[in-house]
Design a protein around this motif. Structure first.
Motif, PDB file in Angstrom:
ATOM      1  N   LEU A  16       0.832  -1.205   0.000  1.00 53.45           N
ATOM      2  CA  LEU A  16       0.000   0.000   0.000  1.00 53.45           C
ATOM      3  C   LEU A  16       0.867   1.257   0.000  1.00 53.45           C
ATOM      4  CD1 LEU A  16      -2.846  -0.999   2.495  1.00 53.45           C
ATOM      5  CD2 LEU A  16      -3.045  -0.678   0.018  1.00 53.45           C
ATOM      6  N   ASP A  17       1.966   1.245   0.731  1.00 54.81           N
ATOM      7  CA  ASP A  17       2.884   2.387   0.735  1.00 54.81           C
ATOM      8  C   ASP A  17       3.479   2.600  -0.653  1.00 54.81           C
ATOM      9  OD1 ASP A  17       2.443   2.901   3.399  1.00 54.81           O
ATOM     10  OD2 ASP A  17       4.272   1.899   4.111  1.00 54.81           O
ATOM     11  N   GLN A  19       2.156   1.708  -3.521  1.00 53.65           N
ATOM     12  CA  GLN A  19       1.096   2.194  -4.403  1.00 53.65           C
ATOM     13  C   GLN A  19       0.813   3.670  -4.147  1.00 53.65           C
ATOM     14  OE1 GLN A  19      -0.462   0.391  -6.954  1.00 53.65           O
ATOM     15  NE2 GLN A  19      -1.090   2.450  -7.472  1.00 53.65           N
ATOM     16  N   GLN A  20       0.810   4.045  -2.874  1.00 51.42           N
ATOM     17  CA  GLN A  20       0.576   5.447  -2.534  1.00 51.42           C
ATOM     18  C   GLN A  20       1.675   6.336  -3.106  1.00 51.42           C
ATOM     19  OE1 GLN A  20      -2.026   6.951  -1.270  1.00 51.42           O
ATOM     20  NE2 GLN A  20      -1.013   8.929  -1.447  1.00 51.42           N
ATOM     21  N   GLN A  21       2.925   5.874  -3.045  1.00 50.75           N
ATOM     22  CA  GLN A  21       4.035   6.658  -3.588  1.00 50.75           C
ATOM     23  C   GLN A  21       3.902   6.786  -5.103  1.00 50.75           C
ATOM     24  OE1 GLN A  21       6.425   8.370  -1.822  1.00 50.75           O
ATOM     25  NE2 GLN A  21       6.734   9.249  -3.846  1.00 50.75           N
ATOM     26  N   GLN A  22       3.514   5.688  -5.766  1.00 52.06           N
ATOM     27  CA  GLN A  22       3.302   5.744  -7.215  1.00 52.06           C
ATOM     28  C   GLN A  22       2.182   6.724  -7.549  1.00 52.06           C
ATOM     29  OE1 GLN A  22       2.609   1.678  -8.383  1.00 52.06           O
ATOM     30  NE2 GLN A  22       4.787   1.190  -8.493  1.00 52.06           N
ATOM     31  N   ASN A  23       1.111   6.670  -6.768  1.00 54.57           N
ATOM     32  CA  ASN A  23      -0.004   7.592  -7.000  1.00 54.57           C
ATOM     33  C   ASN A  23       0.445   9.037  -6.827  1.00 54.57           C
ATOM     34  OD1 ASN A  23      -1.739   5.462  -7.466  1.00 54.57           O
ATOM     35  ND2 ASN A  23      -2.668   5.493  -5.430  1.00 54.57           N
ATOM     36  N   GLN A  24       1.239   9.286  -5.784  1.00 50.16           N
ATOM     37  CA  GLN A  24       1.712  10.649  -5.541  1.00 50.16           C
ATOM     38  C   GLN A  24       2.627  11.112  -6.674  1.00 50.16           C
ATOM     39  OE1 GLN A  24       0.578  12.622  -2.941  1.00 50.16           O
ATOM     40  NE2 GLN A  24       1.491  14.147  -4.294  1.00 50.16           N
TER      41      GLN A  24
END
Length: 65
Positions: A16-17, A19-24
């Motif tokens: 999840l971390d 994925q969140q970094q990729q999203n950011q």
């Protein structure tokens, strides 16, 4: 059993971390691209304003004949 669940939860948290970094990163990229487009639009707008001024001057010169 509890350790296996804890390990799975830890792996899920890591994923999840990531994925969140990729999203950011994608959000940052899109914000930068959006700013570039806004800047281009401002340039095009100014060019159109300048062009209208030139056309008006030409039209006024034609009217003077």
């Amino acid at each position: 059993m509890i350790m296996e669940i804890q390990n799975l939860l830890n792996q899920l948290g890591i994923e999840l971390d990531k994925q969140q970094q990729q999203n950011q990163n994608q959000i940052n990229y899109l914000c930068n691209e959006n700013q570039k487009l806004k800047n281009n639009l401002l340039t095009f707008k100014q060019n159109l304003i300048d062009l209208v001024g030139i056309i008006n001057r030409i039209a006024n010169e034609i009217d003077d004949f």
